[in-house]
Design a protein around this motif. Structure first.
Motif, short mmCIF file in Angstrom:
data_model
loop_
_atom_site.label_atom_id
_atom_site.label_comp_id
_atom_site.label_asym_id
_atom_site.label_seq_id
_atom_site.Cartn_x
_atom_site.Cartn_y
_atom_site.Cartn_z
N HIS A 83 -8.27 0.04 4.47
CA HIS A 83 -7.41 1.33 5.05
C HIS A 83 -7.85 2.59 5.07
N ASP B 58 0.87 -1.23 0.15
CA ASP B 58 0.10 0.13 -0.18
C ASP B 58 0.95 1.03 0.01
N SER C 100 -2.43 0.33 -4.29
CA SER C 100 -2.72 -0.73 -3.11
C SER C 100 -2.69 -2.24 -3.82
#
Length: 237
Positions: free
Chosen positions: A212, A146, A231
């Motif tokens: 996230h 990420d 990501s």
């Protein structure tokens, strides 16, 4: 497992296997040794595997299992588990941050607001075509990546949680690093990368949850919180 017409070496002989690459598509097992794993004695091959090297399955890595990882489709495919402040939105990568993204093909990111914003995807591995026997026996590496950054004029908080789940969505393993606070007075606003690889998590993997997000640190109206993009979740099968 022994192959007809070859020497008496089986899969457990790493010295033999370290020098030879076996292609599953070219060999049909006709003899089995009792020391071989039961999966092989039963004649079931790893359906998605293509090579065995030194006793371990080696295969081409899958592509990114996350859909819309860069915001090209706005918020499609993401479950907005927290959508505070002025809510999630996507923006073009531009002069709001001095640093461009390392991959020029990525032109957008997701941005958060003044209250917590989290988004999630749950990947169904069987629906994606993975064989459950392969997942259980090989327990392939699950790779997470990420990227996040802050603005030049406002700090932010970044959060990430990735969870491996069984068929009942019970937790097998979890990656939950400490929340990160970025202050532009101290930190530059270059893109930061976080990575993790799950291994040895046991049999039963069927789902992967990736979540996230974050928020800004000054409670400013608008979209001054953490930016995320690029990501990915890949599996070594």
């Amino acid at each position: 497992m022994c192959f007809s017409g070859t020497t008496q070496h089986c899969w457990n002989s790493t010295a033999h296997l370290s020098a030879v690459l076996f292609d599953f598509r070219k060999f049909t097992p006709t003899k089995y040794c009792t020391s071989c794993p039961s999966q092989f004695r039963s004649g079931r091959l790893l359906k998605r595997s293509s090579l065995v090297v030194a006793g371990k399955a080696k295969v081409k890595m899958s592509g990114n299992l996350l859909k819309n990882p860069n915001g090209d489709e706005n918020l499609e495919h993401w479950e907005l588990t927290e959508n505070g402040g002025d809510e999630w939105r996507t923006e073009e990568i531009s002069g709001n941050c001095e640093q461009t993204f390392y991959d020029e093909t990525v032109t957008k990111y997701f941005c958060t607001s003044f209250e917590e914003c989290l988004k999630r995807q749950v990947i169904d591995l069987l629906a994606e075509g993975f064989d459950p026997e392969n997942l259980d026996f090989v327990q392939p590496g699950v790779n997470v990546e990420d990227w996040y950054t802050t603005r030049h004029d406002c700090g932010c908080i970044y959060k990430l949680t990735v969870t491996l789940l069984d068929e009942n969505k019970e937790v097998l393993a979890e990656f939950h690093p400490d929340d990160v606070t970025l202050d532009p007075d101290i930190d530059d606003c270059s893109w930061k990368k976080v990575t993790h690889t799950f291994t040895d998590y046991g049999p039963g993997l069927r789902f992967i949850s990736f979540e996230h997000g974050g928020q800004d640190s000054k409670y400013w109206k608008g979209w001054f919180g953490v930016r995320v993009t690029g990501s990915s979740v890949t599996i070594d099968l």
